[in-house]
Design a protein around this motif. Structure first.
Motif: not given
Length: 693
Positions: A207-208, A375, A377-378, A404, A408, A412-413, A415, A417
């Protein structure tokens, strides 16, 4: 005579129509009257009456930008849709998204100078094109590419293109699809705009990588085409119309059925990636003895489907989202009270393809068609910001989309949805301002999950076996545990089959009976995907297999087949298997079966097991390989086939490197020579992998 000629014509036409009707089984007419008939057409191997000329399609729909995609799991298709949408909203491009298998390419030499093509290409397996990109790839890389008009050395000198690849650096042929297509297009005279981007799933940065590539790409494209950026405003691709007067139980409303035949209860083959077979589960059992982990063995009956497989193939399971997550999502977006409202969805542009059949309901779309547990999307978060319930939340969403590192740390960290994030951000307040079309466009279409078949087609042609660990991913400090969508669905099916009073211990409450409770008993939608991961045709050839954990799945099928051949009197070559697990008492998969196969195969079969947590030191399959390095080298000299199945990121890469070391050490040659031998084995199909990240 004239009358006879007319009669002849009438008879011939009647025969022709009858022949078409017979061979298409009526699907031509179904396709043209079914709003989602295209999936049925593809399922039956026919095409709709749409033009396969992309230039013609762009001209008639007023487009100046086409975004082609080659996608296996849906990610490349998602990126293609996002680029098309962004190009339109930010730069005023007239965009369309195109599946590579829907068009022919002989006329790319007539591509207008004032238009641009994007190629978003995933690499599949060992450097192969995705299923929908095979024809395009073979055409563009042909020895003598023949175009419709141009005979120049540079037939594509009018074609301006943009390229992005989706790859995995744990595979030897990393991003080879975009690299090879880019080289072929340049060789034919086409002009690339910007760099050919490469995303890396193996490093977890896909993604990044995509976001970092697309911004300078837009700058380069703006310069090349004279585009001016404007303030991006959400413009829906799909029109979602609520139908309050329609009963969701009407037989014309799709409640999760993939196409019209399934809706009408007349599902028939051929069954494939567009048309699943709802298969009975003949048997299911738990094969771990550990209390905190589950591993399922399932036997899926395909006897009534005309599906066939060969040892080494994959079975695709079509998952359903857990009811717990469906409820959470509908509540988060303020649609819980409307979950069974009938909606009609259509493209606002003739080139927009609705990713599910309609009319349907909000519940059916979220349960059966949206990847709501994936996961986040930013970029998607940033697009949701204007629709936040409050200005404060809007600012926070914009920060998550722009930064970003902040994303994160906070998404992301943890978990999260999409629904978990929305509820966390708004403290339970509904995001009712977000158009539902935005979720259709911004979330992936849920995709089948592929599992290596763990049985032999020679032994049980009518049943495929699955061996799958039930996924449950925890991160320290994360408020949620990620539950694998498909493996937990399979666990719930297993528990239903065994009459468990609580079919799902995690409260995920899957809709196990399927749309309209049509799945009598215990059934699961599946199709078969053929693989190049195959035993040698001559069973006397020696084979070496490395498969820790559920990587042993296809090798159970391999050994099962060789044991059967030995019982039938065939000469079977050395069959050496390296298997690894944590503890002999907990996860030694198929332990009793290996003992039986040893009796059948005698000295031809040898099993080397590595237990990583049973002794004072951790032991892995690589350690067991080192212990018998001389035997491995001797078998390779006898042209043994070498197979690896399992985790690509660590194990498969280490095994590949170790094999080169073994060869160089045993033969007293430089390490580089050992590596060259392994590469040559790969090229000749003597070294095969079935790996995942």
């Amino acid at each position: 005579m004239a009358q006879l000629d007319t009669l002849d014509v009438v008879v011939l036409v009647a025969l022709l129509l009858g022949t078409v009707a017979y061979f298409t089984k009526g699907t031509y007419w179904a396709v043209h009257n079914d709003p989602y008939g295209n999936s049925l057409a593809q399922a039956n191997g026919i095409r709709t009456g749409k033009s396969r000329n992309i230039i013609e399609k762009m001209e008639e729909s007023g487009k100046n930008c086409v975004v082609f995609y080659g996608s296996q799991t849906g990610t490349a298709e998602d990126y293609a849709s996002r680029l098309a949408k962004e190009g339109q909203s930010r730069f005023g491009l007239k965009t369309m998204v195109a599946d590579l298998e829907d068009y022919d390419y002989e006329n790319l030499d007539t591509f207008p100078e004032d238009k641009v093509a994007f190629f978003i290409l995933a690499t599949y397996g060992e450097g192969e094109p995705t299923d929908n990109a095979v024809d395009f790839y073979e055409f563009i890389n042909g020895e003598e590419v023949s175009f419709s008009e141009s005979t120049d050395e540079n037939p594509l000198n009018n074609l301006k293109y943009v390229a992005f690849g989706l790859g995995n650096n744990t595979y030897e042929h990393y991003n080879s699809m975009v690299r090879n297509v880019n080289a072929a297009l340049e060789k034919l005279g086409a002009t690339r705009i910007g760099t050919a981007g490469e995303g890396d799933d193996g490093a977890g940065t896909m993604e990044e990588d995509f976001l970092a590539w697309k911004e300078p790409m837009w700058v380069a494209l703006s310069s090349a085409m004279g585009l001016e950026e404007r303030e991006a405003v959400y413009e829906p691709v799909f029109d979602v119309v609520e139908e309050p007067d329609m009963d969701p139980n009407e037989d014309t409303v799709y409640l999760g059925e993939p196409n019209k035949n399934h809706l009408e209860g007349t599902s028939k083959g051929p069954y494939n990636a567009h048309n699943p077979y709802v298969a009975p589960i003949a048997e299911s059992k738990e094969i771990f003895t550990a209390k905190d982990r589950n591993c399922l063995h399932m036997e899926i009956d395909i006897s009534s489907s005309n599906l066939s497989y060969t040892t080494g193939d994959h079975v695709a399971v079509w998952p359903t989202n857990a009811g717990k997550e469906v409820d959470r999502f509908l509540s988060a977006v303020g649609l819980d009270s409307k979950r069974h409202m009938v909606i009609s969805v259509k493209g606002l542009d003739p080139t927009a393809k609705v990713p599910f059949p309609s009319p349907t309901t909000y519940d059916a779309v979220v349960r059966y068609h949206m990847e709501i547990c994936a996961p986040i999307s930013r970029q998607f978060l940033a697009s949701l910001a204007p629709f936040a319930p409050t200005e404060e939340i809007k600012a926070e969403m914009a920060k998550l989309g722009d930064d970003k590192d902040y994303f994160q740390e906070n998404v992301t960290n943890r978990n999260l949805n999409i629904a978990q994030l929305l509820q966390t951000m708004s403290k339970g307040q509904a995001w009712s301002k977000v158009p539902f079309s935005m979720f259709i466009e911004g979330l992936h279409k849920i995709q089948p999950r592929y599992y290596s078949i763990s049985s032999s087609s020679h032994v049980q042609k009518d049943k495929v076996s699955i061996t799958a660990v039930v996924e449950s991913i925890e991160r320290p400090g994360a408020p949620y545990v990620v539950k694998g969508v498909t493996t937990n669905y399979l666990l719930a099916l297993k528990q239903k089959q065994h009459g468990d009073p609580d079919p799902d211990p995690h409260g995920l409450n899957y809709a196990l009976s399927g749309p309209r409770n049509k799945y009598d008993g215990v059934h699961v939608p599946v199709h078969i995907r053929h693989s190049n991961f195959k035993l040698p045709s001559d069973p006397s050839k020696p084979i070496i297999m490395v498969g820790p954990g559920t990587g042993v799945a296809p090798f159970r099928g391999f050994v099962q087949e060789r044991a059967a051949l030995a019982r039938e009197g065939h000469k079977v070559g050395k069959t050496l298997l390296f298997f690894g697990c944590r503890r002999k008492s907990e996860d030694f998969l198929y332990q009793s079966e290996w003992e039986q196969y040893k009796k059948d195969l005698g000295d031809s079969f040898d099993l080397k097991v590595a237990f990583s947590r049973d002794g004072p030191q951790k032991v892995y399959v690589q350690d067991k390989m080192k212990e018998v390095a001389s035997e491995i080298d001797e078998l390779l000299k006898q042209k043994a086939y070498f197979y690896v199945c399992g985790d690509a990121a660590n194990m498969a890469r280490d095994v590949n490197s170790l094999l080169g070391d073994i060869i160089s050490q045993q033969r007293g040659i430089p390490a580089s020579k050992g590596e060259e031998i392994v590469k040559a084995m790969r090229a000749s199909n003597q070294y095969q992998e079935d790996v995942w990240s």
